[in-house]
Write a protein that holds these residues in place. Structure first.
Motif, mmCIF file in Angstrom:
data_model
loop_
_atom_site.group_PDB
_atom_site.id
_atom_site.type_symbol
_atom_site.label_atom_id
_atom_site.label_comp_id
_atom_site.label_asym_id
_atom_site.label_seq_id
_atom_site.Cartn_x
_atom_site.Cartn_y
_atom_site.Cartn_z
ATOM 1 N N UNK A 30 0.848 -1.183 0.000
ATOM 2 C CA UNK A 30 0.000 0.000 0.000
ATOM 3 C C UNK A 30 0.889 1.240 0.000
ATOM 4 N N UNK A 31 0.467 2.256 -0.728
ATOM 5 C CA UNK A 31 1.299 3.439 -0.935
ATOM 6 C C UNK A 31 0.653 4.639 -0.232
ATOM 7 N N UNK A 32 1.258 5.147 0.837
ATOM 8 C CA UNK A 32 0.681 6.310 1.525
ATOM 9 C C UNK A 32 0.948 7.593 0.753
ATOM 10 N N UNK A 33 -0.045 8.462 0.719
ATOM 11 C CA UNK A 33 0.094 9.767 0.078
ATOM 12 C C UNK A 33 -0.494 10.832 1.010
ATOM 13 N N UNK A 34 -0.183 12.085 0.697
ATOM 14 C CA UNK A 34 -0.747 13.218 1.435
ATOM 15 C C UNK A 34 -1.580 14.047 0.478
ATOM 16 N N UNK A 35 -2.909 13.862 0.467
ATOM 17 C CA UNK A 35 -3.751 14.643 -0.439
ATOM 18 C C UNK A 35 -3.792 16.104 -0.002
ATOM 19 N N UNK A 36 -4.002 16.988 -0.974
ATOM 20 C CA UNK A 36 -4.135 18.408 -0.637
ATOM 21 C C UNK A 36 -5.395 18.652 0.182
ATOM 22 N N UNK A 37 -6.486 17.992 -0.227
ATOM 23 C CA UNK A 37 -7.752 18.026 0.502
ATOM 24 C C UNK A 37 -8.295 16.608 0.546
ATOM 25 N N UNK A 38 -9.254 16.377 1.435
ATOM 26 C CA UNK A 38 -9.847 15.043 1.519
ATOM 27 C C UNK A 38 -11.340 15.178 1.803
ATOM 28 N N UNK A 39 -12.119 14.270 1.221
ATOM 29 C CA UNK A 39 -13.570 14.265 1.424
ATOM 30 C C UNK A 39 -13.914 13.130 2.389
ATOM 31 N N UNK A 40 -14.724 13.425 3.383
ATOM 32 C CA UNK A 40 -15.077 12.402 4.373
ATOM 33 C C UNK A 40 -16.540 12.559 4.789
ATOM 34 N N UNK A 41 -17.008 11.549 5.533
ATOM 35 C CA UNK A 41 -18.356 11.559 6.128
ATOM 36 C C UNK A 41 -19.458 11.767 5.085
ATOM 37 N N UNK A 42 -19.239 11.203 3.895
ATOM 38 C CA UNK A 42 -20.259 11.377 2.859
ATOM 39 C C UNK A 42 -21.402 10.376 3.043
ATOM 40 N N UNK A 43 -22.618 10.828 2.806
ATOM 41 C CA UNK A 43 -23.765 9.922 2.769
ATOM 42 C C UNK A 43 -24.818 10.532 1.845
ATOM 43 N N UNK A 44 -25.663 9.658 1.290
ATOM 44 C CA UNK A 44 -26.639 10.064 0.287
ATOM 45 C C UNK A 44 -28.005 9.505 0.647
#
Length: 210
Positions: A99-113
């Protein structure tokens, strides 16, 4: 005339497999399919060329290689920080999982529909991971198929959030187009683009019943 024949060299096909997923804090990162990539190098050979490794939309990757030691590079242009001088040394033997760790500039979380008639309500949070980055675009995408991104979709709605703030819950509602209401189900993703990235970062594609 004298005909001189030559014998072609035959090489065995690579039999080892390197596979894994892109992660941030141990959680998989989703992207646009085949937009983000790693570069793999193997030293010690006359032809020291890079091997591009494209990443699927769910953040997984796989590549067939010969057994040996490789260097994996996280390049720029993707929705995470480039780490060109911080390579990952990988020893490939048989089926190897990395697995390759990265550091995203932003991240989306807690999504629900949630569906209410023909209206889709989406709740989500966007976190600022890298200082000084801003959000340039937020989109909600719908498709009849699970392969879904900003370029491949049946509907793409750019969301205008007047009071957007990092780290807070956001809620938006969109009307399902009439052409898609009789499908029975659709797949949905949220995408967001950092001001420092060329590509959006996405949530995982989720199936919703209509």
């Amino acid at each position: 005339m004298v005909l001189a024949g030559c014998e072609l060299d035959n090489f065995d096909a690579p039999k080892a497999m390197l596979e894994g997923q892109v992660t941030y804090q141990g959680e998989p990162i989703s992207v646009r399919s085949n937009s983000a990539e790693f570069q793999i190098w193997q030293d010690g050979y006359a032809l020291n060329e890079l091997i591009p490794v494209f990443i699927a939309q769910d953040g997984t990757y796989s590549v067939s290689l010969f057994e040996g030691e490789y260097k994996l590079v996280r390049r720029g242009g993707d929705p995470w920080l480039p780490q060109l001088n911080d390579t990952i040394v990988v020893q490939v033997s048989g089926n190897t999982q990395v697995d390759v760790p990265v550091t995203p500039y932003i991240n989306i979380s807690n999504e629900n529909f949630q569906m209410n008639g023909s209206t889709l309500s989406a709740n989500f949070q966007i976190d600022q991971i890298v200082a000084d980055t801003n959000v340039q675009e937020i989109s909600i995408m719908l498709s009849r198929n699970i392969l879904l991104d900003r370029n491949i979709n049946d509907f793409n709605k750019v969301i205008e959030l007047e009071s957007f703030e990092f780290g807070t819950s956001n809620s938006v509602a969109i009307e399902i187009p009439e052409s898609l209401r009789d499908e029975g189900y659709l797949f949905v993703r949220i995408g967001a683009k950092s001001s420092m990235a060329n590509e959006l970062i996405y949530t995982h594609a989720q199936k919703i019943d209509l």
